[in-house]
Design a protein around this motif. Structure first.
Motif, mmCIF file in Angstrom:
data_model
loop_
_atom_site.group_PDB
_atom_site.id
_atom_site.type_symbol
_atom_site.label_atom_id
_atom_site.label_comp_id
_atom_site.label_asym_id
_atom_site.label_seq_id
_atom_site.Cartn_x
_atom_site.Cartn_y
_atom_site.Cartn_z
ATOM 1 N N SER A 69 0.874 -1.234 0.102
ATOM 2 C CA SER A 69 0.167 -0.147 -0.183
ATOM 3 C C SER A 69 0.528 1.106 -0.309
ATOM 4 O O SER A 69 0.464 2.488 -0.247
ATOM 5 C CB SER A 69 -1.547 0.458 1.213
ATOM 6 N N ILE A 70 2.137 1.055 0.118
ATOM 7 C CA ILE A 70 2.692 2.708 0.404
ATOM 8 C C ILE A 70 3.721 2.805 -1.171
ATOM 9 O O ILE A 70 3.630 4.042 -0.910
ATOM 10 C CB ILE A 70 4.240 1.997 2.206
ATOM 11 N N ALA A 73 -0.338 4.550 -1.610
ATOM 12 C CA ALA A 73 -1.077 5.604 -0.768
ATOM 13 C C ALA A 73 -0.178 6.133 0.383
ATOM 14 O O ALA A 73 -1.048 4.973 1.220
ATOM 15 C CB ALA A 73 -2.489 5.380 -0.804
ATOM 16 N N ALA A 74 0.962 6.576 0.722
ATOM 17 C CA ALA A 74 1.656 7.252 1.915
ATOM 18 C C ALA A 74 0.720 8.322 3.186
ATOM 19 O O ALA A 74 1.583 8.715 2.425
ATOM 20 C CB ALA A 74 3.313 6.875 1.295
ATOM 21 N N ILE A 75 -0.466 7.643 3.154
ATOM 22 C CA ILE A 75 -1.291 7.983 4.399
ATOM 23 C C ILE A 75 -0.963 7.895 5.763
ATOM 24 O O ILE A 75 -0.303 6.609 6.736
ATOM 25 C CB ILE A 75 -2.775 7.765 4.142
ATOM 26 N N PRO A 82 3.206 6.300 7.513
ATOM 27 C CA PRO A 82 2.198 5.544 7.261
ATOM 28 C C PRO A 82 2.362 4.459 7.389
ATOM 29 O O PRO A 82 3.072 3.368 7.691
ATOM 30 C CB PRO A 82 2.451 5.837 5.226
ATOM 31 N N ASN A 84 2.018 0.687 5.958
ATOM 32 C CA ASN A 84 2.589 -0.423 4.762
ATOM 33 C C ASN A 84 2.037 -1.862 5.095
ATOM 34 O O ASN A 84 1.568 -2.500 6.252
ATOM 35 C CB ASN A 84 3.918 -0.505 5.304
ATOM 36 N N GLN A 167 -8.460 3.917 4.836
ATOM 37 C CA GLN A 167 -7.676 4.289 3.955
ATOM 38 C C GLN A 167 -6.981 4.303 2.966
ATOM 39 O O GLN A 167 -7.174 4.121 1.533
ATOM 40 C CB GLN A 167 -8.057 6.492 4.069
ATOM 41 N N SER A 168 -5.867 4.341 3.557
ATOM 42 C CA SER A 168 -4.616 3.669 2.661
ATOM 43 C C SER A 168 -5.011 2.263 2.222
ATOM 44 O O SER A 168 -4.511 2.908 0.465
ATOM 45 C CB SER A 168 -3.771 2.731 4.086
ATOM 46 N N SER A 171 -7.321 3.404 -1.446
ATOM 47 C CA SER A 171 -6.747 3.780 -2.098
ATOM 48 C C SER A 171 -5.863 3.408 -2.934
ATOM 49 O O SER A 171 -5.620 3.063 -4.257
ATOM 50 C CB SER A 171 -6.410 5.357 -1.468
ATOM 51 N N ARG A 474 4.521 14.843 3.170
ATOM 52 C CA ARG A 474 3.842 13.902 2.674
ATOM 53 C C ARG A 474 2.605 15.026 3.060
ATOM 54 O O ARG A 474 2.542 15.909 4.039
ATOM 55 C CB ARG A 474 3.215 13.208 4.273
#
Length: 700
Positions: A69-70, A73-75, A82, A84, A167-168, A171, A474
């Motif tokens: 995911s990172i 979408a590195a939220i 974030p 991962n 969300q991460s 997304s 970020r």
């Protein structure tokens, strides 16, 4: 000088900005995490994803894609780092697996541990991007698991953190689905309008046409011939120019007024059973010499003569292969009628115009044959009365704020009351009893509602997350997933400029409130407090600034050590986790509370890094709001001796960086019975002057 220090810090953090983190997995490490018979293929050349295949005897079929995911979408979480996640998607957008590779959320590092987070991530297995996944009640699992809306269990005490994970995950998964699974680019299926289910009314064919629920276009022979003029494939057709080439009708069949009037009850239920919630069933009818059904059309296929676009987005129409009879007028009986499906993930928005096109193709006979096509448009717009507007993004922070609206309303009212009291304290400080009761009541509210219930404890973690996010370049939108924290920080920022540090530390810090309430109980139990010598007190107050500097330094260079250093705050143990934690952390928090019984708010005054940060920022304070008299300090020392925080200098000046805004000195200043200068001015008080005793005179 302090303002220059703040400017320098901001510039320093900005200069440390760098690219976000990237994934760390290799093909070999991925293969270890995926069970047989799944096989990981070579990494995609354009996208950081790996295809996964399922070995079935001699055949190898694409089972989906796996990715981190990172990379997409590195939220940042609440540590500023974030999540991962390892995510495996099947070709239809279903989650094969979701695993937590790394995380730095304070509540999951030591407090709750990672087990609740791993259980939370495991709930996604078997769900799909076709569904609108929400965090809340899990009541519609099981039989309703295939529905468009699905709820998964959250994690108590970690609501904001799991929303950021949600969300991460979504997304990142949507990014891959759009790039590799044919999902609509730039669109989220959860954010399109939905058909209403309550709009049915009996209507005949002509009424449906008049209401705009069925749209019609008549294409004549003359229109077709004009379209091909100058193309070299003019092929005059038999018949007058005004004769019909194709009568084309389109309608939203799964809109209740259309489907229930054109289908039987059994046919309507059959249609609903053939499509998923969120899919679109579109009826197309054509009569005349030319229709959308070509000679090579097969049932269940995509028509080659009919296309659909929405804006610049092409949408696939696929025959649903329905044989249910339609209630059509006599003129259309025997016409070609097909029901096509557009899947929900394609991103079709029923609130926007659908651009149907009927394509007519002719061959230009040359040495090398050439095919020339012309398209005839039929735009279709569903009436707004049939639609429910899309919800605000339930995957993001908007839904979180809506769901906590009443909590925010209570907090807003409480903050407004506090602002009025601090701005106009005269009524509250009129009597010691009134001030004591108000202050105790407000501290109980701060601990019970802001702290334990709403989880609104501000922390140095908020500042370290800001630093780490700035360092990695970020977005800071992750803060918005915790509305109570955002609202409190907004109020604290405003009051820092007006009054300084004391508004938060003295009134709005749940752990500070807990300490004060424990202190009150200790005094009722007869436990006496002591004060440190002024010089020692001043030296110890500098310790918290050293602690702050150390944590900021670690936040810049090491997220792992930052996670450990911020544990100097007992807030997570005492407020977030209610002391349900391993014994060293509980012992630390309880030790600070016990110390407070004899040394008033020792942690707040000497160790708290958040208090140190607020003290520095509070130097930008605009007001010296605590009233002083010329006699304050010289000779009167009443307020200084009564100040539990030792925030008044011998000369009478207030050290606002150490003031907790308790209003005790304001109450003394305004009291004719407690303020020595006012007592001296009272005309009805006579101080009898007597000569010194003879023994004293003789000693002198």
């Amino acid at each position: 000088m302090s303002r220059l220090w703040v400017v320098w810090l901001i510039a320093f953090l900005h200069g440390l900005a760098s690219d976000a983190q990237a994934g760390v997995m290799t093909r070999a490490s991925l293969q270890q995490r995926l069970p047989a018979p799944l096989v990981v293929g070579e990494r995609d050349a354009q996208l950081p994803v790996w295809p996964i295949f399922r070995q079935d005897a001699t055949a190898t079929a694409l089972a989906g894609y796996v990715f981190e995911s990172i990379d997409f979408a590195a939220i940042p979480g609440f540590s500023g780092t974030p999540f991962n996640l390892l995510v495996a998607l099947d070709p239809k957008g279903g989650f094969l697996d979701v695993q937590v590779l790394s995380q730095h959320e304070p509540v999951f590092l030591e407090g709750l541990g990672e087990a609740p987070l791993i259980r939370f991530a495991g709930q996604y297995q078997g769900l799909s991007l076709r569904q609108n996944i929400k965090i809340g009640s899990n009541a519609n699992r099981g039989e309703e698991r295939g529905s468009a809306n699905v709820y998964i269990d959250g994690v108590a005490k970690a609501t904001a953190s799991v929303r950021i994970l949600n969300q991460s995950l979504l997304s990142a998964a949507l990014h891959v689905a759009r790039a590799r699974l044919g999902f609509a680019p730039g669109r989220d299926p959860a954010l399109v309008a939905r058909l209403r289910r309550d709009t049915y009314a009996p209507m005949h064919w002509d009424a449906l046409l008049k209401a705009g629920l069925i749209r019609h276009a008549r294409i004549t022979l003359g229109t077709v011939e004009k379209a091909f003029e100058g193309s070299g494939v003019e092929q005059p057709m038999a018949g007058a120019a005004g004769e019909t080439f194709c009568d084309l009708y389109v309608a939203y069949l799964n809109a209740p007024p259309v489907g229930r009037n054109l289908l039987s009850d059994a046919g309507w239920q059959h249609l609903l059973g053939r499509i998923d919630d969120g899919d679109h069933a579109l009826l197309v009818i054509a009569s005349g010499p030319y229709t959308f059904v070509g000679d090579k059309f097969v049932r269940g296929a995509v028509p080659d003569r009919l296309t659909l676009k929405q804006g610049e987005l092409p949408l696939e129409l696929r025959d649903l292969d329905l044989d249910d009879p339609l209630a059509l007028p006599a003129s259309l009986r025997g016409a070609d009628a097909k029901v096509f499906r557009v899947i929900g993930p394609a991103g079709l928005d029923p609130a926007q115009t659908l651009d149907f096109s009927l394509r007519v193709t002719r061959d230009k006979v040359m040495v090398y044959p050439e095919r020339i096509s012309r398209s005839f448009a039929l735009p279709y717009t569903l009436p707004a009365s049939q639609l429910t507007p899309p919800d605000t993004d339930s995957k993001g922070w908007h839904g979180v704020w809506r769901s906590r609206a009443w909590e925010l309303a209570v907090l807003t009212g409480a903050l407004a009351l506090l602002a009025v009291v601090l701005a106009r304290p005269r009524w509250i400080v009129a009597t010691p009893t009134r001030l004591a009761r108000f202050r105790t009541g407000y501290l109980v509210f701060t601990l019970g509602f802001i702290g334990w219930f709403a989880q609104g404890q501000l922390s140095i973690v908020n500042l370290t997350a800001l630093i780490q996010s700035a360092r990695a370049g970020r977005d800071l939108a992750f803060f918005l997933h915790d509305p109570m924290t955002v609202a409190l920080w907004a109020f604290v920022a405003a009051t820092l400029v007006v009054w300084g540090r004391g508004t938060f530390c003295g009134w709005l810090c749940p752990f500070g409130a807990m300490q004060e309430l424990v202190g009150q109980a200790a005094r009722r139990a007869g436990i006496q407090r002591f004060k440190l010598h002024r010089a020692l007190d001043a030296k110890l107050k500098g310790v918290k600034y050293a602690v702050l500097a150390a944590i900021i330094g670690l936040a810049v260079v090491s997220p792992t050590w930052t996670d450990r250093a911020v544990e100097i705050e007992p807030f997570k143990t005492a407020i977030t986790l209610n002391f349900v934690r391993s014994w060293p952390f509980v012992a630390w928090a309880l030790g600070l509370l016990l110390m407070n019984a004899v040394l008033y708010k020792g942690f707040c005054r000497y160790l708290c890094p958040l208090g140190a940060g607020l003290g520095l920022l509070g130097r930008m304070r605009l007001l010296r709001w605590i009233p002083r008299r010329s006699e304050c300090g010289t000779p009167c020392q009443t307020c200084r001796h009564r100040c539990e925080y030792q925030a008044i200098q011998p000369g009478g000046a207030i050290v606002y960086e150490e003031c907790f805004q308790c209003l005790d000195c304001v109450a003394i200043h305004d009291s004719p019975e407690r303020c020595a200068p006012l007592i001296a001015l009272r005309r009805d008080r006579v101080i009898t002057i007597r000569p010194l005793p003879a023994s004293i005179r003789s000693d002198a």
